[in-house]
Write an enzyme that holds these catalytic residues in place. Structure first.
Site, PDB file in Angstrom:
ATOM      1  CE1 TYR A 157       0.787   0.327   4.431  1.00 27.17           C
ATOM      2  CE2 TYR A 157      -0.758  -1.509   4.599  1.00 27.17           C
ATOM      3  CZ  TYR A 157       0.218  -0.702   5.160  1.00 27.17           C
ATOM      4  OH  TYR A 157       0.617  -0.913   6.460  1.00 27.17           O
ATOM      5  CE  LYS A 172       5.533  -0.465   6.743  1.00 26.79           C
ATOM      6  NZ  LYS A 172       6.702  -1.090   7.347  1.00 26.79           N
TER       7      LYS A 172
HETATM    8  C1  HXC Z   1      -6.514   4.039  17.309  1.00 23.27           C
HETATM    9  C2  HXC Z   1      -4.568   3.996  18.507  1.00 23.27           C
HETATM   10  C3  HXC Z   1      -4.529   2.571  18.460  1.00 23.27           C
HETATM   11  C4  HXC Z   1      -5.586   1.917  17.765  1.00 23.27           C
HETATM   12  C5  HXC Z   1      -2.809   3.269  19.555  1.00 23.27           C
HETATM   13  N1  HXC Z   1      -3.493   4.358  19.187  1.00 23.27           N
HETATM   14  N2  HXC Z   1      -3.412   2.164  19.101  1.00 23.27           N
HETATM   15  N3  HXC Z   1      -5.543   4.706  17.940  1.00 23.27           N
HETATM   16  N4  HXC Z   1      -6.541   2.691  17.190  1.00 23.27           N
HETATM   17  N5  HXC Z   1      -5.616   0.605  17.662  1.00 23.27           N
HETATM   18  C6  HXC Z   1      -3.169   5.716  19.515  1.00 23.27           C
HETATM   19  C7  HXC Z   1      -3.281   5.956  20.985  1.00 23.27           C
HETATM   20  O1  HXC Z   1      -4.621   6.175  21.358  1.00 23.27           O
HETATM   21  C8  HXC Z   1      -2.420   7.182  21.173  1.00 23.27           C
HETATM   22  O2  HXC Z   1      -3.071   8.343  20.800  1.00 23.27           O
HETATM   23  C9  HXC Z   1      -1.331   6.992  20.141  1.00 23.27           C
HETATM   24  O3  HXC Z   1      -1.820   6.034  19.195  1.00 23.27           O
HETATM   25  C10 HXC Z   1      -0.056   6.463  20.745  1.00 23.27           C
HETATM   26  O4  HXC Z   1      -0.385   5.260  21.464  1.00 23.27           O
HETATM   27  P1  HXC Z   1       0.697   4.512  22.338  1.00 23.27           P
HETATM   28  O5  HXC Z   1       0.141   3.211  22.758  1.00 23.27           O
HETATM   29  O6  HXC Z   1       1.211   5.443  23.388  1.00 23.27           O
HETATM   30  O7  HXC Z   1       1.831   4.375  21.247  1.00 23.27           O
HETATM   31  P2  HXC Z   1       3.027   3.434  21.150  1.00 23.27           P
HETATM   32  O8  HXC Z   1       3.463   2.909  22.466  1.00 23.27           O
HETATM   33  O9  HXC Z   1       4.020   4.167  20.313  1.00 23.27           O
HETATM   34  O10 HXC Z   1       2.412   2.209  20.339  1.00 23.27           O
HETATM   35  C11 HXC Z   1       2.561   2.134  18.964  1.00 23.27           C
HETATM   36  C12 HXC Z   1       1.512   1.249  18.368  1.00 23.27           C
HETATM   37  C13 HXC Z   1       1.713  -0.181  18.936  1.00 23.27           C
HETATM   38  C14 HXC Z   1       1.586   1.266  16.894  1.00 23.27           C
HETATM   39  C15 HXC Z   1       0.204   1.824  18.810  1.00 23.27           C
HETATM   40  O11 HXC Z   1       0.599  -0.992  18.643  1.00 23.27           O
HETATM   41  C16 HXC Z   1       2.919  -0.871  18.407  1.00 23.27           C
HETATM   42  O12 HXC Z   1       4.054  -0.455  18.611  1.00 23.27           O
HETATM   43  N6  HXC Z   1       2.719  -1.971  17.715  1.00 23.27           N
HETATM   44  C17 HXC Z   1       3.818  -2.784  17.187  1.00 23.27           C
HETATM   45  C18 HXC Z   1       3.261  -4.022  16.649  1.00 23.27           C
HETATM   46  C19 HXC Z   1       2.514  -3.737  15.366  1.00 23.27           C
HETATM   47  O13 HXC Z   1       1.783  -2.779  15.253  1.00 23.27           O
HETATM   48  N7  HXC Z   1       2.695  -4.629  14.389  1.00 23.27           N
HETATM   49  C20 HXC Z   1       1.987  -4.537  13.176  1.00 23.27           C
HETATM   50  C21 HXC Z   1       2.920  -3.984  12.175  1.00 23.27           C
HETATM   51  S1  HXC Z   1       2.464  -4.570  10.605  1.00 23.27           S
HETATM   52  P3  HXC Z   1      -3.872   9.298  21.877  1.00 23.27           P
HETATM   53  O14 HXC Z   1      -4.175  10.542  21.108  1.00 23.27           O
HETATM   54  O15 HXC Z   1      -5.081   8.520  22.266  1.00 23.27           O
HETATM   55  O16 HXC Z   1      -2.930   9.530  23.024  1.00 23.27           O
HETATM   56  C22 HXC Z   1       2.773  -3.406   9.507  1.00 23.27           C
HETATM   57  C23 HXC Z   1       2.623  -3.734   8.047  1.00 23.27           C
HETATM   58  C24 HXC Z   1       1.295  -4.320   7.726  1.00 23.27           C
HETATM   59  O17 HXC Z   1       3.136  -2.351   9.826  1.00 23.27           O
HETATM   60  C25 HXC Z   1       1.222  -4.666   6.233  1.00 23.27           C
HETATM   61  C26 HXC Z   1      -0.111  -5.314   5.880  1.00 23.27           C
HETATM   62  C27 HXC Z   1      -0.235  -5.629   4.420  1.00 23.27           C
END
Ligand code: HXC
Length: 302
Positions: A157, A172
């Site tokens: 994407y 990305k």
């Molecule tokens: C809406 C969200 C949310 C969600 C977090 N936020 N998760 N908003 N929906 N599901 C918001 C929070 O409310 C907050 O905003 C802000 O994001 C920061 O949240 P934190 O939890 O403090 O952030 P952080 O610790 O940096 O966490 C980052 C993350 C986390 C992305 C939210 O899930 C993470 O690090 N994940 C890693 C694993 C992951 O995501 N893997 C998938 C990658 S796959 P507010 O305003 O409320 O404070 C990929 C490619 C996919 O990337 C390709 C597919 C084809």
């Protein structure tokens, strides 16, 4: 030596392909990063697994102990430029890294109109800033040594966009532009910069954030079972000697190309390798130009 079968990512290349090389994999302890780390370690690389959370290192370290792989853990939060620089300086004191895989990412599905500024920054910070910081600081040592390669994990994407992930798609797309830019800018230093765009990869983080519905989870899991090697071997194949003149390329997941004929299909052909970039690479890397062994997995002399 372990008699366990090699992990999927290591099945297409000869044992020892990365012997003597140091590979740093960000987010390399979980999900697709873990498969990339396993593949590189199984093929002989000393893998520095760099995750934000130390507990993410445990499964790989346990497997490494069992199989005799060389794996070292480092906690690293790629959003913090200072921490990235510190680790890069530490590694440079001991010879630095030969391969950098920028895999660390964060993502979740959220309609753009509901995405907070913090949420936007969180994903842009991990994906775009983090990739740049790692590339810039680990790349500095590679430039000094006149060799090295960077592999960035993007997503299809980045070309097409995708509803619900404007933050990740924008980040990305930026990483893709960074890949193309630095491949040309750093070719004169003997560095290669490529990307891979795998399709959905089932992992705990991705499943929780991106496809929580059971049906979708199952389809992705089945798909992965059908083609685990294809999906997770792209990084090692792209980094191996058999692709050593490859730069400014993006290897796309084939099923994604078929399902979304468009910009990225054309991109995955030869446009990713403009003649001027090739010329630069050819000038600084006087090896035999032969990528034919890519398909057979034969190892060439270096
Ligand atoms: C809406 C969200 C949310 C969600 C977090 N936020 N998760 N908003 N929906 N599901 C918001 C929070 O409310 C907050 O905003 C802000 O994001 C920061 O949240 P934190 O939890 O403090 O952030 P952080 O610790 O940096 O966490 C980052 C993350 C986390 C992305 C939210 O899930 C993470 O690090 N994940 C890693 C694993 C992951 O995501 N893997 C998938 C990658 S796959 P507010 O305003 O409320 O404070 C990929 C490619 C996919 O990337 C390709 C597919 C084809």
């Amino acid at each position: 030596m372990s008699t366990l079968p090699p992990p999927p990512a290591a099945r297409w290349l000869p044992p020892g392909t990365f012997s003597g090389q140091v590979a740093l994999v960000t987010g390399g302890g979980t999900g697709m990063g873990l498969e990339i780390s396993r593949g590189l370690a199984a093929l002989g690389a000393r893998v520095i697994v760099a995750s934000r959370s130390a507990e993410h290192h445990a499964p790989l370290l346990a497997e490494a102990a069992e199989r005799g792989w060389l794996v070292e853990p480092r906690t690293l939060y790629v959003r913090l430029a200072g921490d990235v620089e510190k680790l890069a300086l530490e590694l440079d004191e001991h010879g630095g890294s030969d391969i950098l895989v920028n895999n660390a990412a964060g993502n979740f599905v959220c309609p753009a109109e509901r995405l907070s500024a913090r949420a936007w920054r969180s994903v842009l910070g991990s994906v775009l800033d983090g990739t740049f910081y790692c590339t810039r600081y680990f790349g500095r040592g590679m430039i000094a040594r006149g060799r090295g390669q960077v592999l960035n994990v993007v997503a299809t994407y980045a070309w097409t966009g995708m509803a619900g992930v404007v933050h990740s798609a924008s980040a990305k797309a930026g990483v893709l532009a960074m890949t193309r830019t630095l491949a040309v800018e750093w070719a004169r230093h003997g560095l290669r910069v490529n990307a891979i765009a795998p399709g959905p990869f089932q992992s705990e983080g991705a499943a929780n954030n991106l496809w929580p519905e059971e049906g979708r989870k199952r389809r992705i899991e089945e798909r992965r079972e059908r083609a685990p090697a294809e999906q997770s071997s792209a990084p090692s194949t792209s980094s191996s000697g058999s692709c050593r003149l490859r730069t400014r390329h993006c290897i796309c997941d084939a099923s994604q190309q078929r399902s979304r004929r468009g910009a990225h299909l054309a991109e995955s052909r030869n446009r990713g390798s403009p003649r001027h970039s090739r010329r630069l690479v050819a000038r600084v890397t006087p090896w035999r130009r032969d990528e034919s062994s890519h398909a057979t997995g034969e190892k060439e002399e270096t």
